[in-house]
Design an enzyme around this catalytic site. Structure first.
Site, PDB file in Angstrom:
ATOM      1  N   LYS A  66      36.025  42.259  44.767  1.00 49.38           N
ATOM      2  CA  LYS A  66      35.914  42.272  43.299  1.00 49.38           C
ATOM      3  C   LYS A  66      36.692  43.437  42.692  1.00 49.38           C
ATOM      4  O   LYS A  66      37.107  43.375  41.534  1.00 49.38           O
ATOM      5  CB  LYS A  66      34.446  42.294  42.864  1.00 49.38           C
ATOM      6  CG  LYS A  66      33.617  43.446  43.417  1.00 49.38           C
ATOM      7  CD  LYS A  66      33.641  44.677  42.562  1.00 49.38           C
ATOM      8  CE  LYS A  66      32.829  45.788  43.182  1.00 49.38           C
ATOM      9  NZ  LYS A  66      32.846  47.036  42.388  1.00 49.38           N
ATOM     10  N   THR A 102      32.213  45.012  36.972  1.00 52.95           N
ATOM     11  CA  THR A 102      33.388  45.821  37.293  1.00 52.95           C
ATOM     12  C   THR A 102      34.588  45.445  36.427  1.00 52.95           C
ATOM     13  O   THR A 102      35.438  46.278  36.137  1.00 52.95           O
ATOM     14  CB  THR A 102      33.745  45.676  38.791  1.00 52.95           C
ATOM     15  OG1 THR A 102      32.572  45.866  39.569  1.00 52.95           O
ATOM     16  CG2 THR A 102      34.771  46.710  39.209  1.00 52.95           C
TER      17      THR A 102
END
Length: 258
Positions: A106, A163
Site C-alpha cells: 500500500k 495512507t
C-alpha cells in the site's frame, strides 16, 4: 529489520513472541519480514500488528482498529489481548502473508496517490488509483500464497485508504513533492523520515516480474522513481492502456453468457 534481529538474537529466548510493526520487503532477497525472522530466530513465535493506525492519532486515543496476524492462533489472540483497549481495537487473522504484503504494497500506491495530488488532480483520479491499486496488491498476494479477502480488510484496503488520504502519511507527502517536480532525494530529505514506499516500489516491481503479475501502477511508479520517467507521461500510459474488463475473472468465467 535484519540488522535489528541480528543484534537482538543473543537476547531472544526460545519461543519468544516477536510482534512486528514494521512494513516492507527486503530489496536484496525479496523476503517478507516473517521470512527474515524465521531465518535469524527460527524458534520464535511471530506476529505482525498492522492496519490503518497513524501513531499521531493512536497517541490521542482516537478510535483505531488493527489486525494481529500469526500462523499460531493462540499467539495472535495473546497479542490481541495485550494491545486491545477501548480506543484501540485488535482483530486476529491467520494470513501472515496477506497482512505483511498489504502493509508493504500500500505504500507504493500511496506514493502514486501523493503524486496525483502534487500534480493537482482530484478525487476521481485518487479513487481510481486506490481501487485499481488494491486489485494489483491482491493479484500479487494471491500468487504469493495470501488470501484475497485479507486485502479487503484492515491490512489491505483499510491501510491503503488511510495512507493515500492522510497528511500523516510519509509516502503520500513524498509523492506530493515528487508530483510537484521535486527530485526524489530532495523529497526524502524534506520528509525527514523513512519513506517506505521508495524501497518497496523496487521490491514490488521485482516481485511482479518474478511471479509474472501485471501491475501497471507499480510499474509506472517504479519508472518515475528509478528510471526518471516523467510523472505526467506515466499517468498517460496508465490511461491509454489496452481496453480491459474491470472484473476480468468474472467475464472469463461467464464468457458464453456475456
Amino acid at each position: 529489520m535484519r540488522e535489528v534481529l541480528e543484534n537482538s538474537k543473543p537476547y531472544i529466548k526460545r519461543d519468544q513472541i516477536i510482534v512486528n510493526v514494521s512494513k516492507g520487503i527486503e530489496n536484496e532477497t525479496l523476503l517478507r519480514i516473517s521470512q527474515i525472522v524465521e531465518e535469524i530466530v527460527p524458534n520464535s513465535k511471530y506476529t505482525i500488528l498492522s492496519g490503518p493506525s497513524h501513531a499521531e492519532e493512536v497517541a490521542k486515543d482516537m478510535p483505531t482498529t488493527v489486525v494481529s496476524a500469526s500462523k499460531d492462533k493462540e499467539v495472535a489472540e495473546y497479542v490481541q489481548d495485550i494491545f486491545i483497549t477501548p480506543s484501540f481495537r485488535v482483530y486476529t487473522n491467520p494470513d501472515v502473508i496477506g497482512v505483511e504484503l498489504g502493509g508493504a504494497l500500500k505504500n507504493v500506491i500511496a506514493l502514486g496517490a501523493g503524486i496525483s495530488d502534487g500534480l493537482g488532480w482530484g478525487d476521481n483520479t485518487k479513487a481510481a488509483l486506490m481501487t485499481r491499486g488494491i486489485f494489483e496488491m491482491a493479484r500479487l498476494g494471491e500468487k504469493m500464497g495470501a488470501q484475497a479477502s485479507t486485502f479487503l480488510g484492515l491490512a489491505g484496503i483499510g491501510d491503503l485508504i488511510v495512507t493515500c488520504t492522510s497528511m500523516h502519511s510519509r509516502n503520500r507527502r513524498a509523492g506530493i513533492l515528487i508530483g510537484q517536480g521535486i527530485k526524489i532525494d530532495d523529497a526524502i530529505r524534506q520528509i525527514g523520515m523513512v519513506v517506505e514506499g521508495i524501497k518497496t516500489a523496487k521490491s514490488t516491481f521485482q516481485l511482479s516480474k518474478k511471479y509474472n503479475i501485471n501491475m501497471p501502477i507499480t510499474e509506472e511508479i517504479y519508472g518515475v522513481i528509478y528510471e526518471g520517467k516523467d510523472v505526467k507521461n506515466s499517468v498517460s500510459n496508465l490511461m491509454i492502456r489496452d481496453r480491459k474488463h474491470e472484473m476480468e475473472n468474472i467475464v472469463l468465467e461467464n464468457n458464453n453468457l456475456w
